[in-house]
Design an enzyme around this catalytic site. Structure first.
Site, mmCIF file in Angstrom:
data_model
loop_
_atom_site.group_PDB
_atom_site.id
_atom_site.type_symbol
_atom_site.label_atom_id
_atom_site.label_comp_id
_atom_site.label_asym_id
_atom_site.label_seq_id
_atom_site.Cartn_x
_atom_site.Cartn_y
_atom_site.Cartn_z
ATOM 1 N N SER A 204 19.829 37.953 79.311
ATOM 2 C CA SER A 204 20.563 38.240 78.046
ATOM 3 C C SER A 204 19.984 39.673 77.380
ATOM 4 O O SER A 204 20.212 40.462 77.658
ATOM 5 C CB SER A 204 20.408 36.994 77.091
ATOM 6 N N LYS B 273 32.657 29.859 51.553
ATOM 7 C CA LYS B 273 31.291 29.716 51.503
ATOM 8 C C LYS B 273 30.272 28.810 52.019
ATOM 9 O O LYS B 273 29.209 29.101 52.530
ATOM 10 C CB LYS B 273 30.840 29.797 50.003
#
Length: 290
Positions: free
Chosen positions: A158, A210
């Site tokens: 990765s 939010k």
């Protein structure tokens, strides 16, 4: 004192360590240990920027740590453990390495007249996306100035592989690995557990999205789609970066689907250049410089 325990291990007790190397350790830790001035037994001050060559192990040591070791004229930069954006240290610490430390060590090595080549000593499962690709671009952009090798000790996965791929060449040991070219994010939904426990969570927020992603509420389809789009963008950046670094087709990188490859399989996929034990890989670099 935060480093009191470390000080107790260093001072007023016998240590089986070469004197010069002990000075290196102290020079690196002096500020954190509250030491303002260091002198030798003969009263001579220890020079903060001095360097010396140890014939016993072939390393070039410096009183001030630049974040790498000189083995002959090759700078060896450790890229070990979990990778994070900001660690605030030049060396791996507590199982982590910071992109900030790697960047500083790399830039210093590239500007060091004593350094003729750079080795990225990579053994990492990956880490944060933030900061990773900017560092990769910096290393990739320095190709041609000095030889840059990635020598895996043992695996680069990765984000660890993203950094390894920025070098001119990658060596992987037989039991080492490459790949995992992908991005992952987890969302944990605790809402049912909270309800079962008789706990009700109320979010008071401005902006319809939010509260997206909070573990106290289920992940809505709108939130999932938005997060997936971000992951896709970062994943494509990863693919395109590796394709550029390794000079292979983006489709070839994308088709790996984040699979990991052992030793020679990574070479077959174009993710590494050769299978070699770390010492053999290092000797190959030294031969190139001769």
């Amino acid at each position: 004192m935060q480093f009191a325990h470390l000080a107790q291990r260093l001072f007023n007790r016998p240590l089986a360590i070469h004197r010069d190397k002990a000075e290196v350790i102290m020079a690196a830790l002096a500020e954190r240990l509250g030491v303002t001035r260091m002198v030798n037994v003969d009263g001579a001050a220890i020079r903060p920027n001095a360097s010396f060559y140890d014939e016993d192990d072939g390393y070039q040591y410096r009183d001030r740590d630049n974040g790498y070791d000189l083995v002959g004229n090759v700078a060896v930069i450790p890229v070990h453990g979990t990778l994070v954006q900001k660690l605030g240290t030049l060396r791996p610490w507590s199982g982590m390495t910071g992109y900030d430390g790697i960047r500083q060590a790399f830039m210093t090595a590239m500007n060091d007249e004593d350094v003729k080549a750079v080795v990225l000593d990579v053994d990492s499962p990956g880490g944060e996306v933030a900061g990773c690709f900017d560092l990769v671009d910096t290393i990739y952009g320095a190709r041609g100035d000095k030889p840059i090798y990635s020598i895996l000790t043992e695996s680069a996965y990765s984000a660890g592989y993203a950094i390894a791929s920025s070098a001119n060449k990658i060596y992987v040991p037989r039991t080492g690995g490459t790949g995992s070219i992908g991005v992952i994010c987890m969302h944990v939904d605790f809402s049912k557990a909270l309800t079962s426990a008789g706990i009700e969570v109320t979010f008071i927020h401005y902006g319809d999205r939010k509260a997206d992603g909070h573990s106290e509420i289920p992940l809505s389809k709108e939130a999932f789609d938005r997060f997936q789009a971000d992951i896709n963008t970062m994943g494509e950046l990863f693919v395109e970066t590796v394709a550029r670094n390794r000079n292979i087709a983006a489709r070839q990188v994308r088709d790996t689907q984040a699979v990991t490859y052992l030793g020679a399989d990574g070479v077959t996929k174009g993710l590494a250049d050769a299978v070699a034990a770390p010492d053999a890989a290092f000797r190959a670099l030294i031969a190139e410089l001769a």
